[in-house]
Design a protein around this motif. Sequence first.
Motif, mmCIF file in Angstrom:
data_model
loop_
_atom_site.group_PDB
_atom_site.id
_atom_site.type_symbol
_atom_site.label_atom_id
_atom_site.label_comp_id
_atom_site.label_asym_id
_atom_site.label_seq_id
_atom_site.Cartn_x
_atom_site.Cartn_y
_atom_site.Cartn_z
ATOM 1 N N ILE A 1 -1.434 -8.909 28.043
ATOM 2 C CA ILE A 1 -0.441 -7.839 28.122
ATOM 3 C C ILE A 1 0.914 -8.353 27.670
ATOM 4 C CG2 ILE A 1 0.629 -6.076 29.582
ATOM 5 C CD1 ILE A 1 -1.701 -6.356 31.517
ATOM 6 N N MET A 2 1.272 -9.571 28.083
ATOM 7 C CA MET A 2 2.564 -10.126 27.683
ATOM 8 C C MET A 2 2.583 -10.490 26.201
ATOM 9 S SD MET A 2 4.950 -13.093 29.393
ATOM 10 C CE MET A 2 5.241 -12.126 30.887
ATOM 11 N N THR A 3 1.459 -10.995 25.687
ATOM 12 C CA THR A 3 1.380 -11.316 24.262
ATOM 13 C C THR A 3 1.595 -10.074 23.410
ATOM 14 O OG1 THR A 3 -0.089 -13.198 24.642
ATOM 15 C CG2 THR A 3 -0.135 -12.219 22.444
ATOM 16 N N CYS A 4 0.954 -8.980 23.790
ATOM 17 C CA CYS A 4 1.116 -7.736 23.029
ATOM 18 C C CYS A 4 2.523 -7.179 23.188
ATOM 19 C CB CYS A 4 0.071 -6.719 23.470
ATOM 20 S SG CYS A 4 -1.609 -7.167 22.960
ATOM 21 N N THR A 5 3.142 -7.384 24.347
ATOM 22 C CA THR A 5 4.536 -6.977 24.536
ATOM 23 C C THR A 5 5.450 -7.759 23.606
ATOM 24 O OG1 THR A 5 4.161 -6.346 26.844
ATOM 25 C CG2 THR A 5 6.426 -6.861 26.213
ATOM 26 N N ALA A 6 5.219 -9.068 23.517
ATOM 27 C CA ALA A 6 6.021 -9.909 22.627
ATOM 28 C C ALA A 6 5.891 -9.440 21.179
ATOM 29 C CB ALA A 6 5.585 -11.368 22.756
ATOM 30 N N VAL B 1 6.254 -15.192 12.235
ATOM 31 C CA VAL B 1 7.319 -14.279 11.813
ATOM 32 C C VAL B 1 8.640 -14.554 12.520
ATOM 33 C CG1 VAL B 1 5.678 -12.476 11.194
ATOM 34 C CG2 VAL B 1 6.708 -12.468 13.473
ATOM 35 N N ASP B 2 8.571 -15.175 13.705
ATOM 36 C CA ASP B 2 9.801 -15.420 14.467
ATOM 37 C C ASP B 2 10.351 -16.815 14.250
ATOM 38 O OD1 ASP B 2 11.691 -14.621 16.816
ATOM 39 O OD2 ASP B 2 10.835 -16.542 17.432
ATOM 40 N N GLY B 3 9.467 -17.807 14.105
ATOM 41 C CA GLY B 3 9.923 -19.173 13.875
ATOM 42 C C GLY B 3 9.936 -20.045 15.113
ATOM 43 N N ARG B 4 9.967 -19.454 16.290
ATOM 44 C CA ARG B 4 9.927 -20.230 17.522
ATOM 45 C C ARG B 4 8.486 -20.459 17.973
ATOM 46 N NH1 ARG B 4 14.016 -16.481 20.968
ATOM 47 N NH2 ARG B 4 13.295 -14.966 19.398
ATOM 48 N N ARG B 5 8.284 -21.503 18.784
ATOM 49 C CA ARG B 5 6.990 -21.652 19.427
ATOM 50 C C ARG B 5 6.738 -20.434 20.304
ATOM 51 N NH1 ARG B 5 5.472 -27.331 22.162
ATOM 52 N NH2 ARG B 5 3.781 -25.939 22.831
ATOM 53 N N PHE B 6 5.471 -20.089 20.465
ATOM 54 C CA PHE B 6 5.145 -18.882 21.210
ATOM 55 C C PHE B 6 5.680 -18.944 22.639
ATOM 56 C CE2 PHE B 6 1.974 -16.190 23.565
ATOM 57 C CZ PHE B 6 2.465 -14.977 23.087
ATOM 58 N N TYR C 1 9.361 -18.343 22.680
ATOM 59 C CA TYR C 1 9.655 -16.923 22.480
ATOM 60 C C TYR C 1 9.456 -16.150 23.784
ATOM 61 C CZ TYR C 1 9.684 -12.187 20.703
ATOM 62 O OH TYR C 1 10.001 -10.866 20.508
ATOM 63 N N ILE C 2 8.320 -16.367 24.444
ATOM 64 C CA ILE C 2 8.037 -15.679 25.705
ATOM 65 C C ILE C 2 9.129 -15.959 26.730
ATOM 66 C CG2 ILE C 2 6.493 -15.687 27.714
ATOM 67 C CD1 ILE C 2 5.324 -14.077 25.456
ATOM 68 N N ARG C 3 9.527 -17.220 26.829
ATOM 69 C CA ARG C 3 10.538 -17.594 27.821
ATOM 70 C C ARG C 3 11.890 -16.960 27.510
ATOM 71 N NH1 ARG C 3 9.833 -22.455 27.330
ATOM 72 N NH2 ARG C 3 11.537 -23.080 25.963
ATOM 73 N N GLU C 4 12.302 -17.008 26.256
ATOM 74 C CA GLU C 4 13.643 -16.547 25.900
ATOM 75 C C GLU C 4 13.748 -15.030 25.794
ATOM 76 O OE1 GLU C 4 14.724 -18.694 22.367
ATOM 77 O OE2 GLU C 4 15.000 -20.605 23.460
ATOM 78 N N TYR D 1 -1.415 -26.167 23.158
ATOM 79 C CA TYR D 1 -1.979 -24.842 22.889
ATOM 80 C C TYR D 1 -1.435 -23.818 23.873
ATOM 81 C CZ TYR D 1 -5.433 -21.373 21.462
ATOM 82 O OH TYR D 1 -6.037 -20.247 20.969
ATOM 83 N N GLU D 2 -0.693 -22.860 23.369
ATOM 84 C CA GLU D 2 -0.149 -21.775 24.187
ATOM 85 C C GLU D 2 -0.946 -20.515 23.859
ATOM 86 O OE1 GLU D 2 4.383 -23.545 24.519
ATOM 87 O OE2 GLU D 2 3.895 -22.246 22.837
ATOM 88 N N SER D 3 -2.007 -20.313 24.600
ATOM 89 C CA SER D 3 -2.980 -19.267 24.300
ATOM 90 C C SER D 3 -2.424 -17.886 24.606
ATOM 91 C CB SER D 3 -4.261 -19.499 25.111
ATOM 92 O OG SER D 3 -5.100 -18.366 25.061
ATOM 93 N N GLY D 4 -2.313 -17.065 23.564
ATOM 94 C CA GLY D 4 -1.880 -15.684 23.757
ATOM 95 C C GLY D 4 -2.916 -14.843 24.455
#
Length: 377
Positions: free
Chosen positions: A62-67, A183-188, A191-194, A244-247
Amino acid sequence: MNFEPLSSFIDRITSWRIPWAEVLVMYRNEPVFRYRNGYANLEEQTPIDDGRIINLYSLTKIMTCTAALQLLEKGAFLLNDRLSDYLPEYTEMNVKKRLPGGELILEKAVHPITVRDLFTMSAGFSYDLGLPSIREAVKHTGGKMPTRAIAEALAKEPLQFEPGTRWNYSLCHDVLAALVEAVDGRRFGTYIREEITRPLGMDDTGFDLPDGQQSRLAPQYEYSDELGKPVRKDGNGFRLGTEYESGGAGLLSTVSDYAQFLNALTNQGTSPDGVRILSPASVELMRTEQLTESMRGDFSWEQLKGYSYGLGVRTHISKARSGSLSPLGEFGWSGAAGCLAIIDPASQLTVMYAQHMLNNQEPFVHPRLRNIVYACL
């Protein structure tokens, strides 16, 4: 509201097979009920307490799709874009085809994988973590297996079917996490944290635990039918490497933390404190059915009768088929160790249910728990 039946149900399942369980119910942005029972550590008979950190597994999706929807809102991509526009390794794909005589052959894919196919589990991937390309990628990266590597590995494997023609639960959201990175350039995880967890004040949610949080990680169990009891089984088998940051299944969190995120979606994408993570239009799109008539037959899990699939979430489409007391449009997902998210903008209701046991008894627990919650309101 009388939540006595809900606490009785938690007592019932924790005296049955599940070591511990906890439920948090939020109504109109306020916690109205919270209850837990059982042992965090069965061997030591340690009662479950506040702030335990658990593996969310597929509740991560759910959070991956939100991101990814945040990037859609910024114009980074469109749902109908070809995935190869951002991950070039997917420019030409092969598809497995079985001939009438039974022979299995490979053919060039007719349809390109689209970004939408990643959201909707229709890209043609499987959930096989032992694929030769994945094993080779783990070896090649020295056991680190950064998130971007999963996309590169899967692109070397033939697809199970033509993209966009079937629904198949798979590694789609792990590749979606790689798309976010591309597409964003940051580690996943960054991105989630920020963009999500830090703005929402979710200090206990992430892909790795700092030293100060390790002691709060709950022991994990798996129910053994052979032994007739839960047995200890720690670790996350979906984590392919140290980086590995699994989405699809990588986040750790607490009941309180993840409920904040879920409630922001219930509140049309904005937290009670005014932190906006998605627009109301994106939340509506997320819970809109995405499956075609021919794909609905693949979405056939017994506990999800009357539900279809949106952008990474189940979405309630038929009360007659589901037998659920929740309204149409209620949405969410679940996790391998038994967590359940109920997100219901119409009722202004958020439910975060947690347990930490694989072989999780989901078909029995989740539909009953949902009905009890709604009957208690």
